[in-house]
Design a protein around this motif. Structure first.
Motif, PDB file in Angstrom:
ATOM      1  N   ALA A 206       0.828  -1.199   0.000  1.00  0.00           N
ATOM      2  CA  ALA A 206       0.000   0.000   0.000  1.00  0.00           C
ATOM      3  C   ALA A 206       0.864   1.251   0.000  1.00  0.00           C
ATOM      4  CB  ALA A 206      -0.915  -0.001   1.217  1.00  0.00           C
ATOM      5  N   ALA A 207       1.964   1.216   0.726  1.00  0.00           N
ATOM      6  CA  ALA A 207       2.835   2.383   0.845  1.00  0.00           C
ATOM      7  C   ALA A 207       4.243   2.107   0.346  1.00  0.00           C
ATOM      8  CB  ALA A 207       2.889   2.842   2.298  1.00  0.00           C
ATOM      9  N   THR A 208       4.466   0.900  -0.181  1.00  0.00           N
ATOM     10  CA  THR A 208       5.786   0.541  -0.697  1.00  0.00           C
ATOM     11  C   THR A 208       5.630  -0.120  -2.061  1.00  0.00           C
ATOM     12  OG1 THR A 208       5.689  -1.592   0.456  1.00  0.00           O
ATOM     13  CG2 THR A 208       6.832   0.228   1.581  1.00  0.00           C
ATOM     14  N   GLN A 209       6.655  -0.023  -2.855  1.00  0.00           N
ATOM     15  CA  GLN A 209       6.708  -0.687  -4.145  1.00  0.00           C
ATOM     16  C   GLN A 209       7.996  -1.499  -4.209  1.00  0.00           C
ATOM     17  OE1 GLN A 209       6.183   2.039  -7.426  1.00  0.00           O
ATOM     18  NE2 GLN A 209       4.851   3.375  -6.222  1.00  0.00           N
ATOM     19  N   ALA A 210       7.915  -2.687  -4.792  1.00  0.00           N
ATOM     20  CA  ALA A 210       9.089  -3.551  -4.858  1.00  0.00           C
ATOM     21  C   ALA A 210      10.159  -2.958  -5.761  1.00  0.00           C
ATOM     22  CB  ALA A 210       8.690  -4.931  -5.357  1.00  0.00           C
ATOM     23  N   TYR A 211      11.407  -3.096  -5.360  1.00  0.00           N
ATOM     24  CA  TYR A 211      12.541  -2.720  -6.199  1.00  0.00           C
ATOM     25  C   TYR A 211      12.940  -3.948  -7.013  1.00  0.00           C
ATOM     26  CZ  TYR A 211      17.024  -0.858  -7.712  1.00  0.00           C
ATOM     27  OH  TYR A 211      18.068  -0.411  -8.485  1.00  0.00           O
ATOM     28  N   HIS A 212      13.186  -3.750  -8.318  1.00  0.00           N
ATOM     29  CA  HIS A 212      13.511  -4.852  -9.215  1.00  0.00           C
ATOM     30  C   HIS A 212      15.019  -4.942  -9.422  1.00  0.00           C
ATOM     31  CE1 HIS A 212       9.347  -5.598 -11.096  1.00  0.00           C
ATOM     32  NE2 HIS A 212       9.183  -4.773 -10.076  1.00  0.00           N
TER      33      HIS A 212
END
Length: 456
Positions: A206-212
């Motif tokens: 919800a407040a974070t996005q995965a780093y690829h």
């Protein structure tokens, strides 16, 4: 707990977003607008990392661990037919808690047997997607809530990765853990969640996005090399540096700037580490991903991380045909790769801080279709690490009789414990208090316990 601005989301906000999937882009932008790695770690208890190894396609784990006492083995062999692992080939194990049966592991996994014997591997038996416990009679009568579209790859993969199996909008349980960490420490430019296997619902927050990441490290922007590279870079920097009045242009320019900066930070951090002495299998589908995770864990102090969730993926488990040939190869790869990763954690003195979970969207049918197995339901999950209460089986093994008490039909075993419980057990170890588990996993209250006991 650190002070936070009045406008910042509360802990309950993060958990509410996790449970309902109501992600707020505005809140994320506000929290992530600070300088790179500006938030000081406040979680306490030292570094911890959860690594999720996802076996895509549906792992036929009823051949991974097999009963070896005569009555149970004969029932297993009758149901499995040509797919049954020969009794004399199985690798004997001695679970700490007896259920009245003896067991062995598939002959292709000697390294997993060694980890089990050393107390570093626990098996969560007959686990799968559930909304609440269900019996064969309840399933046949459709009298209790079930995960929608059972036995479908896409649906069950998504449900196995989310904090609730009956809500298509819910975020991933890895993303929920990253959100929890973001509340404690602030949202830093490097997310607490990292995938080495592309996009995944598991790390949707919800407040974070995965780093690829790639298996060679940070994925840089292309096109800036060669004879024209410098000119392209200059033009790109000029466009990026313009004072954009449009909100979307400004946000895009900021995101690009942070990505470029972060690429440099991660590349420098990885480059500063000593070479790992642990050797990973050269011919492997999953070892390159696990090796990169190990390198990132080695660099965690340099990067200032307190908690991290990693996602790696291995395909090939949709064994409708060719299972007798393919399964030993798949299992040998898992066994050698997991053992190498565990050895790397020991080399880094991080065994107790890192737990690896091996999961899949569903098990496969106990019955054979002649050449392999079809989509099932319950199966066995693994947990590996120094903090794991290993050397034991957790949960109740199903009956191996077709059309028996645990068969939903066609050899699909009804899980005796839910993926939510497995994930919540890991979340508890990760640092989520008991009082918050039921908010993070809204269906958890439908089960007798919020943890399965395999984390020490």
């Amino acid at each position: 707990m650190k002070d936070r601005p009045i406008s910042a989301p509360t802990r309950r906000d993060f958990l509410r977003w996790a449970a309902g999937g109501a992600a707020s882009t505005t809140a994320f932008s506000a929290l992530s607008s600070g300088p790179l790695f500006a938030a000081a770690a406040q979680g306490g208890g030292g570094y911890k990392a959860l690594v999720v190894l996802y076996l895509a396609g549906g792992n036929d784990s009823f051949n991974l661990i097999v009963p070896t006492d005569s009555s149970a083995y004969n029932e297993y062999a009758t149901s499995r037919q040509n797919l049954a692992v020969p009794l004399n080939d199985l690798l004997d194990i001695a679970p700490a808690t007896s259920d009245g049966h003896t067991y062995g592991l598939h002959p292709a996994v000697p390294e997993l047997r060694d980890l089990f014997d050393a107390g570093r591997l626990a098996i969560s038996v007959n686990t799968g997607n559930l909304v609440r416990p269900v019996t064969r009679a309840e399933y046949q009568a459709s009298s209790v809530a079930l995960p929608p579209r059972l036995f479908s790859h896409n649906d069950q993969q998504a449900q196995s990765m989310r904090v609730r199996a009956d809500d298509g909008g819910a975020i991933g349980w890895g993303g929920a853990l990253a959100d929890h960490q973001a509340y404690l420490n602030g949202v830093t430019s490097l997310s607490p969640s990292i995938t080495v296997a592309g996009s995944t619902p598991m790390l949707t927050g919800a407040a974070t996005q995965a780093y690829h990441l790639g298996t060679s490290g940070s994925v840089s922007l292309g096109g800036f090399n060669g004879n024209t590279g410098a000119a392209i870079q200059a033009t790109f920097d000029a466009l990026r540096g313009q004072g954009h009045t449009n909100l979307y242009q400004r946000q895009f320019a900021q995101t690009r700037a942070e990505a470029i900066e972060l690429d440099g930070v991660i590349s420098a951090a990885l480059g500063a580490q000593t070479t790992l002495q642990t050797e990973f299998p050269a011919e492997s589908k999953v070892s390159p991903q696990l090796k990169m995770v190990a390198k990132m864990i080695q660099a965690q102090a340099t990067l200032g991380m307190e908690r991290q969730v990693f996602f790696v993926r291995m395909g090939g488990f949709d064994t409708h045909a060719g299972q007798l040939e393919d399964q030993p190869v798949l299992y040998a790869d898992i066994s050698a790769s997991v053992a190498a990763f565990q050895a790397a954690m020991a080399e880094l003195l991080m065994e107790n801080q890192v737990t690896l979970a091996v999961v899949s969207e569903f098990g496969r049918t106990l019955s054979s279709n002649g050449q392999g197995t079809d989509h099932g339901w319950g199966g066995h999950f693994l947990a590996v690490g120094g903090a794991v209460a290993g050397g034991d089986l957790y949960g109740t093994m199903p009956s191996f009789a077709l059309e028996g008490a645990d068969d939903a039909g066609s050899g699909r075993m009804i899980p005796s414990q839910g993926t939510d419980q497995f994930a919540a057990t890991l979340a508890r170890w990760f640092g989520v208090p008991d009082i918050e588990l039921a908010v993070m996993f809204p269906n958890l209250g439908n089960f007798a316990t919020n943890h399965l006991g395999f984390m020490g």
